[in-house]
Design a protein around this motif. Structure first.
Motif, PDB file in Angstrom:
ATOM      1  N   VAL A 196      80.652  84.043  68.547  1.00 25.75           N
ATOM      2  CA  VAL A 196      79.355  84.620  68.214  1.00 25.75           C
ATOM      3  C   VAL A 196      78.553  83.655  67.339  1.00 25.75           C
ATOM      4  O   VAL A 196      79.102  82.753  66.703  1.00 25.75           O
ATOM      5  CB  VAL A 196      79.513  85.968  67.489  1.00 25.75           C
ATOM      6  N   SER A 197      77.264  83.850  67.313  1.00 29.47           N
ATOM      7  CA  SER A 197      76.381  83.002  66.514  1.00 29.47           C
ATOM      8  C   SER A 197      75.127  83.793  66.149  1.00 29.47           C
ATOM      9  O   SER A 197      74.772  84.765  66.821  1.00 29.47           O
ATOM     10  CB  SER A 197      75.988  81.744  67.290  1.00 29.47           C
ATOM     11  N   GLY A 198      74.466  83.362  65.080  1.00 29.77           N
ATOM     12  CA  GLY A 198      73.242  84.014  64.652  1.00 29.77           C
ATOM     13  C   GLY A 198      72.486  83.116  63.692  1.00 29.77           C
ATOM     14  O   GLY A 198      73.026  82.125  63.185  1.00 29.77           O
ATOM     15  N   ALA A 199      71.241  83.449  63.437  1.00 29.77           N
ATOM     16  CA  ALA A 199      70.412  82.633  62.555  1.00 29.77           C
ATOM     17  C   ALA A 199      70.925  82.686  61.124  1.00 29.77           C
ATOM     18  O   ALA A 199      71.521  83.677  60.692  1.00 29.77           O
ATOM     19  CB  ALA A 199      68.961  83.107  62.612  1.00 29.77           C
ATOM     20  N   ALA A 200      70.683  81.616  60.392  1.00 30.37           N
ATOM     21  CA  ALA A 200      71.117  81.535  58.999  1.00 30.37           C
ATOM     22  C   ALA A 200      70.427  82.566  58.119  1.00 30.37           C
ATOM     23  O   ALA A 200      70.861  82.798  56.987  1.00 30.37           O
ATOM     24  CB  ALA A 200      70.857  80.131  58.455  1.00 30.37           C
ATOM     25  N   LEU A 207      83.962  86.893  62.108  1.00 31.45           N
ATOM     26  CA  LEU A 207      84.485  86.488  63.413  1.00 31.45           C
ATOM     27  C   LEU A 207      84.551  84.971  63.561  1.00 31.45           C
ATOM     28  O   LEU A 207      84.844  84.465  64.644  1.00 31.45           O
ATOM     29  CB  LEU A 207      83.619  87.094  64.527  1.00 31.45           C
ATOM     30  N   GLY A 208      84.248  84.257  62.464  1.00 27.74           N
ATOM     31  CA  GLY A 208      84.290  82.802  62.521  1.00 27.74           C
ATOM     32  C   GLY A 208      83.178  82.206  63.357  1.00 27.74           C
ATOM     33  O   GLY A 208      83.329  81.109  63.925  1.00 27.74           O
ATOM     34  N   GLY A 209      82.058  82.902  63.426  1.00 31.16           N
ATOM     35  CA  GLY A 209      80.958  82.462  64.270  1.00 31.16           C
ATOM     36  C   GLY A 209      80.109  81.374  63.650  1.00 31.16           C
ATOM     37  O   GLY A 209      80.280  81.006  62.478  1.00 31.16           O
ATOM     38  N   ALA A 210      79.171  80.890  64.433  1.00 28.26           N
ATOM     39  CA  ALA A 210      78.312  79.791  64.017  1.00 28.26           C
ATOM     40  C   ALA A 210      77.028  80.312  63.393  1.00 28.26           C
ATOM     41  O   ALA A 210      76.447  81.300  63.848  1.00 28.26           O
ATOM     42  CB  ALA A 210      77.973  78.912  65.222  1.00 28.26           C
ATOM     43  N   GLU A 211      76.579  79.644  62.320  1.00 32.26           N
ATOM     44  CA  GLU A 211      75.314  79.953  61.663  1.00 32.26           C
ATOM     45  C   GLU A 211      74.284  78.931  62.124  1.00 32.26           C
ATOM     46  O   GLU A 211      74.410  77.744  61.861  1.00 32.26           O
ATOM     47  CB  GLU A 211      75.491  79.906  60.148  1.00 32.26           C
ATOM     48  N   VAL A 212      73.265  79.382  62.831  1.00 25.57           N
ATOM     49  CA  VAL A 212      72.264  78.498  63.413  1.00 25.57           C
ATOM     50  C   VAL A 212      71.127  78.289  62.415  1.00 25.57           C
ATOM     51  O   VAL A 212      70.604  79.259  61.859  1.00 25.57           O
ATOM     52  CB  VAL A 212      71.728  79.092  64.736  1.00 25.57           C
ATOM     53  N   PRO A 213      70.715  77.048  62.166  1.00 30.47           N
ATOM     54  CA  PRO A 213      69.694  76.788  61.148  1.00 30.47           C
ATOM     55  C   PRO A 213      68.307  77.278  61.556  1.00 30.47           C
ATOM     56  O   PRO A 213      68.026  77.529  62.738  1.00 30.47           O
ATOM     57  CB  PRO A 213      69.715  75.267  61.014  1.00 30.47           C
ATOM     58  N   VAL A 214      67.431  77.392  60.548  1.00 30.73           N
ATOM     59  CA  VAL A 214      66.024  77.726  60.768  1.00 30.73           C
ATOM     60  C   VAL A 214      65.171  76.631  60.151  1.00 30.73           C
ATOM     61  O   VAL A 214      65.636  75.849  59.307  1.00 30.73           O
ATOM     62  CB  VAL A 214      65.651  79.094  60.154  1.00 30.73           C
ATOM     63  N   ASP A 215      63.904  76.563  60.556  1.00 28.06           N
ATOM     64  CA  ASP A 215      63.004  75.570  59.975  1.00 28.06           C
ATOM     65  C   ASP A 215      62.324  76.140  58.734  1.00 28.06           C
ATOM     66  O   ASP A 215      62.623  77.254  58.293  1.00 28.06           O
ATOM     67  CB  ASP A 215      61.994  75.070  61.010  1.00 28.06           C
ATOM     68  N   HIS A 216      61.394  75.388  58.172  1.00 28.60           N
ATOM     69  CA  HIS A 216      60.759  75.798  56.915  1.00 28.60           C
ATOM     70  C   HIS A 216      59.901  77.050  57.080  1.00 28.60           C
ATOM     71  O   HIS A 216      59.596  77.728  56.101  1.00 28.60           O
ATOM     72  CB  HIS A 216      59.907  74.651  56.364  1.00 28.60           C
ATOM     73  N   PRO A 267      74.038  80.433  74.671  1.00 30.09           N
ATOM     74  CA  PRO A 267      73.125  81.517  74.291  1.00 30.09           C
ATOM     75  C   PRO A 267      73.437  82.023  72.889  1.00 30.09           C
ATOM     76  O   PRO A 267      74.545  81.859  72.374  1.00 30.09           O
ATOM     77  CB  PRO A 267      73.397  82.590  75.347  1.00 30.09           C
ATOM     78  N   LEU A 268      72.470  82.666  72.282  1.00 32.41           N
ATOM     79  CA  LEU A 268      72.616  83.197  70.933  1.00 32.41           C
ATOM     80  C   LEU A 268      73.220  84.596  70.987  1.00 32.41           C
ATOM     81  O   LEU A 268      72.843  85.417  71.820  1.00 32.41           O
ATOM     82  CB  LEU A 268      71.249  83.237  70.258  1.00 32.41           C
ATOM     83  N   ARG A 326      61.375  87.291  72.497  1.00 33.00           N
ATOM     84  CA  ARG A 326      60.948  87.880  73.759  1.00 33.00           C
ATOM     85  C   ARG A 326      61.108  86.916  74.940  1.00 33.00           C
ATOM     86  O   ARG A 326      61.010  87.328  76.083  1.00 33.00           O
ATOM     87  CB  ARG A 326      59.469  88.304  73.678  1.00 33.00           C
ATOM     88  N   ARG A 327      61.361  85.631  74.646  1.00 35.71           N
ATOM     89  CA  ARG A 327      61.340  84.625  75.716  1.00 35.71           C
ATOM     90  C   ARG A 327      62.685  83.975  75.989  1.00 35.71           C
ATOM     91  O   ARG A 327      62.839  83.305  76.992  1.00 35.71           O
ATOM     92  CB  ARG A 327      60.335  83.518  75.352  1.00 35.71           C
ATOM     93  N   ARG A 328      63.653  84.164  75.098  1.00 33.73           N
ATOM     94  CA  ARG A 328      64.941  83.524  75.256  1.00 33.73           C
ATOM     95  C   ARG A 328      66.038  84.576  75.261  1.00 33.73           C
ATOM     96  O   ARG A 328      65.948  85.593  74.578  1.00 33.73           O
ATOM     97  CB  ARG A 328      65.171  82.533  74.107  1.00 33.73           C
ATOM     98  N   PRO A 329      67.098  84.348  76.034  1.00 28.47           N
ATOM     99  CA  PRO A 329      68.174  85.344  76.109  1.00 28.47           C
ATOM    100  C   PRO A 329      68.982  85.425  74.822  1.00 28.47           C
ATOM    101  O   PRO A 329      69.373  84.415  74.239  1.00 28.47           O
ATOM    102  CB  PRO A 329      69.039  84.828  77.272  1.00 28.47           C
ATOM    103  N   VAL A 330      69.193  86.643  74.363  1.00 26.91           N
ATOM    104  CA  VAL A 330      69.994  86.932  73.175  1.00 26.91           C
ATOM    105  C   VAL A 330      70.892  88.122  73.500  1.00 26.91           C
ATOM    106  O   VAL A 330      70.454  89.057  74.178  1.00 26.91           O
ATOM    107  CB  VAL A 330      69.107  87.276  71.963  1.00 26.91           C
ATOM    108  N   ASP A 331      72.123  88.085  73.025  1.00 26.43           N
ATOM    109  CA  ASP A 331      73.001  89.218  73.291  1.00 26.43           C
ATOM    110  C   ASP A 331      72.508  90.482  72.584  1.00 26.43           C
ATOM    111  O   ASP A 331      72.409  91.548  73.188  1.00 26.43           O
ATOM    112  CB  ASP A 331      74.425  88.894  72.819  1.00 26.43           C
ATOM    113  N   MET A 332      72.202  90.358  71.288  1.00 27.59           N
ATOM    114  CA  MET A 332      71.786  91.525  70.499  1.00 27.59           C
ATOM    115  C   MET A 332      70.687  91.136  69.517  1.00 27.59           C
ATOM    116  O   MET A 332      70.752  90.080  68.904  1.00 27.59           O
ATOM    117  CB  MET A 332      72.986  92.097  69.737  1.00 27.59           C
ATOM    118  N   VAL A 333      69.669  91.978  69.394  1.00 28.78           N
ATOM    119  CA  VAL A 333      68.634  91.737  68.399  1.00 28.78           C
ATOM    120  C   VAL A 333      68.672  92.836  67.332  1.00 28.78           C
ATOM    121  O   VAL A 333      68.953  93.993  67.632  1.00 28.78           O
ATOM    122  CB  VAL A 333      67.208  91.665  69.006  1.00 28.78           C
TER     123      VAL A 333
END
Length: 354
Positions: A85-89, A102-111, A122-123, A141-148
């Motif tokens: 699993v992964s999600g935004a920081a 779950l030992g998932g990945a933390e995806v970075p965000v910009d400023h 996929p996220l 709305r434009r990219r596939p995500v498992d859960m929002v």
């Protein structure tokens, strides 16, 4: 003594009168929703009405709605048994803690707080809007995500589950005027979760006798929130936020408004005043009669700088000097100006002591 002004709607919204009335009526419904007699069918009818009301607000089919106690529980239900699993920081702890466990990945965000979209896979999860900054993720709305995580968005901005590229969503009723303890996991067609063992309520997805009173209030609040959106009430709230930020910027030039270069929730202003601790501002505003929040998290009496703001590239000192003001349908222009005046006076006292 001046009346207190509540400006912490993102933490929890005051209970709407529509929800209160629906809950009072539900208290007189004696039946268990799982019983087949008339009393049980009456209780079941209230739940199904609420299911339709929430579905109308969320843009999904009523049978997609699984009622539960909180967005945190909804997240736990969704992540149970999952891996990779992964999600935004900047995810809320309700989601971020699940990903970490779950030992998932933390995806970075910009400023600006926008996720730096991963190219390789996929996220797993993405918030629609951030509770601290109000930043709306432009790509959900434009990219596939498992859960929002639609907890902060639902009821404040248009959200249509059926049009998003997602398998599931979570939301919570108390964020738009429903009672605390009422929430939902929304599942797309053909999407299933590990069933909850027990009596098989909620279509076998979450066992346990339903919280009839809370669900009735949840549904009524959802219906009223949908009406507010349709009537442009949140456009009026956004105007109040702009009035607030203009007044604050004029009084304290060094104020930094987080995420204001892109789309934000119409009611949310997160701002940094370097060198003035957020928790100090919260206490001073509380004494002045205003309920607001710091851009920091409190745990066991300890205050730490907001991980959301540090993930966006703000320094620890800047992140610890943030304040969040979140408005709602009951907020008035007079209250906004009164807060701006009280905050400016408090800043002048702070500046004089430096």
């Amino acid at each position: 003594m001046a009346e207190r002004v509540y400006l912490d709607w993102n933490a929890t919204a005051p209970l709407r009168d529509e929800a209160r009335q629906a809950m009072i009526a539900a208290m007189d419904v004696v039946g268990n929703p799982s019983s087949v007699h008339a009393e049980g069918r009456a209780a079941k009818g209230l739940i199904e009405r609420a299911r339709g009301q929430v579905a109308a607000l969320a843009g999904c089919d009523p049978q997609d709605i699984v009622f539960c106690s909180s967005a945190t529980e909804a997240a736990q239900m969704w992540f149970a048994g999952r891996s990779d699993v992964s999600g935004a920081a900047v995810e809320h702890d309700a989601v971020g803690a699940q990903i970490t466990a779950l030992g998932g990945a933390e995806v970075p965000v910009d400023h600006d707080g926008q996720i730096v979209w991963p190219k390789d896979k996929p996220l797993a999860a993405l918030q629609v809007a951030n509770s601290e900054t109000g930043v709306i993720q432009s790509a959900f709305r434009r990219r596939p995500v498992d859960m929002v995580d639609a907890t902060q968005a639902l009821g404040k901005i248009p959200f249509n589950f059926s049009e998003a590229w997602v398998q599931a969503a979570i939301c919570s009723g108390h964020k738009f005027g429903g009672p605390k303890g009422s929430a939902a996991l929304i599942l797309g067609k053909g999407v299933e979760i590990a069933p909850s063992l027990g009596g098989g309520q909620e279509m076998g997805r979450r066992s346990g006798t339903e919280n009839l009173i809370g669900i009735a209030g949840f549904g009524a609040a959802a219906e009223a929130s949908a009406r507010d959106l349709a009537e442009g009430r949140w456009d009026e709230i956004e105007k109040l936020r702009k009035i607030l930020e203009k007044a604050l910027a004029e009084s304290v030039k060094e104020t930094i408004f987080v995420g204001n270069s892109g789309a934000r929730l119409p009611n949310t202003s997160c701002f940094i005043t370097p060198g003035w601790k957020g928790e100090t501002q919260v206490m001073q505003m509380d004494l002045a009669g205003f309920a607001v929040s710091a851009g920091s998290a409190c745990s066991s009496g300890k205050v730490r700088a907001s991980r959301v703001l540090t993930a966006m590239g703000y320094s620890t000192d800047e992140a610890a000097s943030a304040l969040r003001v979140s408005l709602g349908p009951e907020t008035t222009e007079d209250q906004v100006y009164r807060f701006a005046e009280a905050w400016s006076k408090a800043y002048k006292r702070h500046a004089a002591r430096r």
